[in-house]
Motif scaffolding. Structure first.
Motif, PDB file in Angstrom:
ATOM      1  N   ALA A 249       0.821  -1.216   0.000  1.00  0.00           N
ATOM      2  CA  ALA A 249       0.000   0.000   0.000  1.00  0.00           C
ATOM      3  C   ALA A 249       0.856   1.268   0.000  1.00  0.00           C
ATOM      4  O   ALA A 249       0.531   2.257  -0.673  1.00  0.00           O
ATOM      5  N   GLU A 250       1.951   1.250   0.739  1.00  0.00           N
ATOM      6  CA  GLU A 250       2.819   2.423   0.814  1.00  0.00           C
ATOM      7  C   GLU A 250       3.477   2.718  -0.530  1.00  0.00           C
ATOM      8  O   GLU A 250       3.511   3.866  -0.987  1.00  0.00           O
ATOM      9  N   ARG A 252       2.423   1.775  -3.461  1.00  0.00           N
ATOM     10  CA  ARG A 252       1.354   2.125  -4.394  1.00  0.00           C
ATOM     11  C   ARG A 252       0.985   3.600  -4.265  1.00  0.00           C
ATOM     12  O   ARG A 252       0.862   4.311  -5.270  1.00  0.00           O
ATOM     13  N   ALA A 253       0.813   4.052  -3.042  1.00  0.00           N
ATOM     14  CA  ALA A 253       0.440   5.448  -2.809  1.00  0.00           C
ATOM     15  C   ALA A 253       1.558   6.399  -3.222  1.00  0.00           C
ATOM     16  O   ALA A 253       1.307   7.459  -3.816  1.00  0.00           O
ATOM     17  N   LYS A 254       2.796   6.015  -2.949  1.00  0.00           N
ATOM     18  CA  LYS A 254       3.936   6.876  -3.263  1.00  0.00           C
ATOM     19  C   LYS A 254       4.085   7.116  -4.756  1.00  0.00           C
ATOM     20  O   LYS A 254       4.171   8.260  -5.211  1.00  0.00           O
ATOM     21  N   GLU A 257       1.068   9.143  -6.358  1.00  0.00           N
ATOM     22  CA  GLU A 257       1.094  10.579  -6.114  1.00  0.00           C
ATOM     23  C   GLU A 257       2.208  11.265  -6.888  1.00  0.00           C
ATOM     24  O   GLU A 257       2.040  12.392  -7.369  1.00  0.00           O
ATOM     25  N   GLN A 324      -8.791  13.240  -6.412  1.00  0.00           N
ATOM     26  CA  GLN A 324      -8.075  12.021  -6.034  1.00  0.00           C
ATOM     27  C   GLN A 324      -8.775  11.269  -4.913  1.00  0.00           C
ATOM     28  O   GLN A 324      -8.865  10.032  -4.946  1.00  0.00           O
ATOM     29  N   LYS A 325      -9.321  11.980  -3.960  1.00  0.00           N
ATOM     30  CA  LYS A 325      -9.962  11.302  -2.826  1.00  0.00           C
ATOM     31  C   LYS A 325     -11.261  10.598  -3.221  1.00  0.00           C
ATOM     32  O   LYS A 325     -11.729   9.702  -2.516  1.00  0.00           O
TER      33      LYS A 325
END
Length: 447
Positions: A249-250, A252-254, A257, A324-325
């Motif tokens: 998850a980390e 993927r998010a990095k 963004e 994005q949210k």
């Protein structure tokens, strides 16, 4: 919103664009070569215009013919699909100069990302991580050897204007440099009329991870998650999945963004894809595709967002539909590219389709222009269908894919359906433990 759109493409992607347009109340104009007069997208479009004989250079790559068709039909906009003229900056400029809207990014961004050196320099300015390599084209064998010693062997020579593996050579040591440098430049010249090449560190076992992005052209941009495109044969993608089984998850998010921030800084317009190699927990930018991707349906499956509809909305001047949210990811999706090829030798197999029965059921989508009685012409890319399956989890998705491949019947020609059945039976694939070299080892090809 547009009243009428010309689709400057063929096959399943032309049909995909037609369907999105019709659902938006937009009329469509199909262009076609004489070899495609019976194609499904031609049959279903509101109007059709023949633009030339079978060779692509005389039809689907013939800019004056396409613009003439657009003028005759009185369209508002032109959608290029993927391949052919979709990343041709000169075409995008000509479309706009003739008073039509190009459904895609600006010619400036197409040109910027089409030059691999400029794209890398731009990516660095945007804060994207890069594979170590030459800052620009390498002009001599001495430079190749010097850089190889500096960044460490093996290295990869790549065409500045390249794609699809053409003009690309792996160099394992200084002794191999002369031949590889000469061959890479010759291939690049033949394929792209440009023999400029550059150098990158060769990563031994990376994953190919790409991030789908959307921008409104005014500084707003979002990402729609990643796709894992590591299953490749001779640098051509064969099967893709979303999300990647290799990322947490980390990570993927990095990377998501980072890609979205780059789109915002660029003021990029429309759909695009940032492509990365991923190895040992690190991402390395390799290129940006300034168009819709073949594998876009798996992103649609996990987000519920119609990417072609968004392309059209943005080109018509609309804002991004979601922040994005607002973008949520659900379940898992896999796409198999089905080619009209022998599944072992990969020899093209054009010809008449005698039987055609696509699979169905919950979570199963087939994008194809095939029908029983259709004759596949020998002049174009051999991909004839895309099977997309989705499910709540990767395991359920795999089970659905197995069942769907068993149901899929394309009679009269050879296809790569048996290859996909072989892939999904392998334990490494089931476990998600594969990289960009895995498939070639499976089918007995050399790197």
């Amino acid at each position: 919103m547009f009243d009428k759109v010309l689709i400057a493409n063929r096959g399943e992607i032309a049909l995909r664009i037609h369907r999105a347009c019709r659902e938006m109340g937009i009329q469509t104009v199909a262009v076609h070569s004489t070899a495609d007069s019976d194609a499904m997208h031609v049959r279903l479009a509101d109007e059709s215009v023949c633009i030339g004989p079978p060779p692509a250079r005389d039809s689907y790559l013939n800019i004056p013919s396409i613009l003439s068709a657009a003028t005759i039909a009185g369209v508002d906009a032109i959608h290029p699909g993927y391949g052919f003229l979709s990343e041709n900056a000169r075409f995008a400029e000509a479309v706009e100069a003739h008073g039509f809207t190009f459904i895609g990014p600006t010619a400036e961004h197409i040109r910027m990302m089409g030059d691999k050196i400029v794209a890398k320099q731009t990516a660095q300015e945007l804060g994207l991580p890069l594979v170590p390599g030459s800052p620009g084209p390498v002009g001599s064998l001495g430079e190749v050897v010097e850089l190889g010693e500096k960044i460490g062997w093996p290295v990869l020579i790549k065409a500045v204007a390249g794609g699809g593996g053409r003009g690309m050579k792996v160099v394992n040591s200084p002794d191999e440099a002369a031949e590889a440098f000469s061959l890479a430049r010759a291939e690049a010249k033949a394929a792209f009329s440009n023999d400029s090449v550059y150098l990158e560190k060769y990563l031994g076992a990376p994953r190919h991870i790409e991030i789908q992005v959307l921008g409104d052209g005014r500084g707003e941009g979002v990402h729609l998650g990643e796709r894992d495109c590591s299953l490749q044969r001779r640098h051509q993608k064969v099967l893709e999945e979303a999300p990647s089984p290799a990322l947490n998850a980390e990570q993927r998010a990095k990377i998501g963004e980072l890609a979205a921030a780059a789109v915002r800084k660029l003021k990029y317009r429309g759909a695009g894809t940032m492509e990365f190699l991923f190895q040992d927990g690190e991402f390395y930018f390799i290129e940006m595709n300034t168009r819709l991707q073949v594998e876009h349906p798996i992103t649609e499956a996990v987000t519920g967002i119609d990417l072609v509809r968004e392309q059209i909305r943005i080109a018509a001047g609309g804002p991004l539909a979601l922040s994005q949210k607002d973008i949520q990811f659900h379940g898992h999706a896999i796409e198999c590219r089905v080619n009209a090829e022998n599944p072992e030798t990969f020899t093209p197999s054009p010809g008449k389709v005698i039987d055609y029965h696509p699979p169905g059921g919950l979570g199963v989508r087939v994008d194809s222009g095939l029908y029983a009685g259709y004759s596949i012409p020998p002049f174009y890319d051999s991909m004839v269908a895309k099977l997309i399956v989705s499910g709540p989890s990767r395991n359920e998705c795999l089970m659905r894919l197995r069942r769907s491949l068993e149901e899929f019947v394309i009679g009269g020609i050879e296809t790569t359906i048996p290859l996909h059945q072989k892939i999904i039976q392998q334990q490494e694939f089931i476990d998600g433990e594969y990289n960009i070299h895995w498939l070639e080892k499976l089918v007995g090809l050399k790197k």
